[in-house]
Design a protein around this motif. Structure first.
Motif, PDB file in Angstrom:
ATOM      1  N   VAL A  21       0.806  -1.188  -0.181  1.00 18.18           N
ATOM      2  CA  VAL A  21      -0.087  -0.027  -0.039  1.00 18.18           C
ATOM      3  C   VAL A  21       1.035   1.166  -0.054  1.00 18.18           C
ATOM      4  O   VAL A  21       0.684   2.056  -0.691  1.00 18.18           O
ATOM      5  CB  VAL A  21      -0.913  -0.097   1.282  1.00 18.18           C
ATOM      6  N   ALA A  25       0.390   4.461  -2.442  1.00 20.40           N
ATOM      7  CA  ALA A  25      -0.164   5.572  -1.551  1.00 20.40           C
ATOM      8  C   ALA A  25      -0.463   6.687  -2.385  1.00 20.40           C
ATOM      9  O   ALA A  25      -1.626   7.521  -2.287  1.00 20.40           O
ATOM     10  CB  ALA A  25       0.309   5.565  -0.380  1.00 20.40           C
ATOM     11  N   ILE A 123      -3.719   6.003   4.274  1.00 21.12           N
ATOM     12  CA  ILE A 123      -3.262   6.298   3.023  1.00 21.12           C
ATOM     13  C   ILE A 123      -2.418   7.408   2.905  1.00 21.12           C
ATOM     14  O   ILE A 123      -1.277   7.549   2.055  1.00 21.12           O
ATOM     15  CB  ILE A 123      -4.490   6.435   1.811  1.00 21.12           C
TER      16      ILE A 123
END
Length: 206
Positions: A21, A25, A123
């Motif tokens: 992630v 991101a 995020i």
């Protein structure tokens, strides 16, 4: 995948760091900002912040589809492990939404019932979050004791977590939580989600 399963107030709060992630991101954050510019948000626990529609997993953009699959696979594995479920237990990703908090935004205390499990994936957060006089960082997620009897029985009535980009927390949906105010000029972006246990839904006649 190495996860930390902590018990606070006798309630499991599972934390995992997702490097995949982190790598995507920036692109996901930019896409969520574009979605915010195009869509009116909805009101839930958000105070001055933007909350997307609850069906973010239906967005056609490839980064969102990828993120939905990551959440479904990783959170599902964590939930089954934390709740001692068989590996074939059917779980349903019932809702998923983006939170974007600009300076001054926060999230009031709330729960996610009637869902069984909930979580959040970060995020975009500050690399070094400012700390308040209480010791709570800018934008921390705080969990509240569901039985706040206080000292000397259970003196800690809240616990605070400071996330990084790529941090995921998973916890039972009945656990009261909130988000501390965010004061940085850069938006703070997370994606939250709820899971249902399919067998629980099927028990109802209507």
């Amino acid at each position: 995948m190495k996860a930390e399963n902590r018990l606070h107030f006798g309630v499991p709060i599972v934390e995992v760091q997702l490097d995949e992630v982190c790598e995507r991101a920036a692109d996901i954050a930019q896409l969520l900002l574009e979605i915010r510019a195009q869509q009116t948000g909805i009101q839930r626990s958000n105070q001055r912040g933007w909350h997307s529609q609850d069906d973010l997993f239906n967005h056609p953009a490839e980064p969102i589809k990828w993120l939905s699959e990551v959440i479904f696979q990783v959170a599902g594995k964590l939930i089954r492990h934390a709740d001692h479920m068989p590996d074939n237990t059917e779980l349903l990703l019932s809702s998923m939404w983006a939170n974007i908090n600009d300076a001054g935004a926060w999230n009031a205390p709330h729960v996610h019932l009637p869902c069984e499990w909930s979580g959040v994936l970060y995020i975009d957060v500050a690399d070094i979050a400012p700390v308040s006089e209480s010791g709570i960082h800018d934008g921390d997620i705080l969990f509240l004791d569901p039985v706040p009897v206080g000292a000397p029985y259970r003196p800690a009535t809240t616990v605070a977590y400071t996330p990084k980009v790529g941090t995921m927390y998973v916890f039972p949906s009945y656990l009261m939580h909130m988000v501390a105010p965010h004061f940085s000029d850069k938006p703070r972006i997370s994606v939250a989600f709820n899971f249902r246990v399919a067998a629980n839904i099927q028990r109802f006649a209507r």
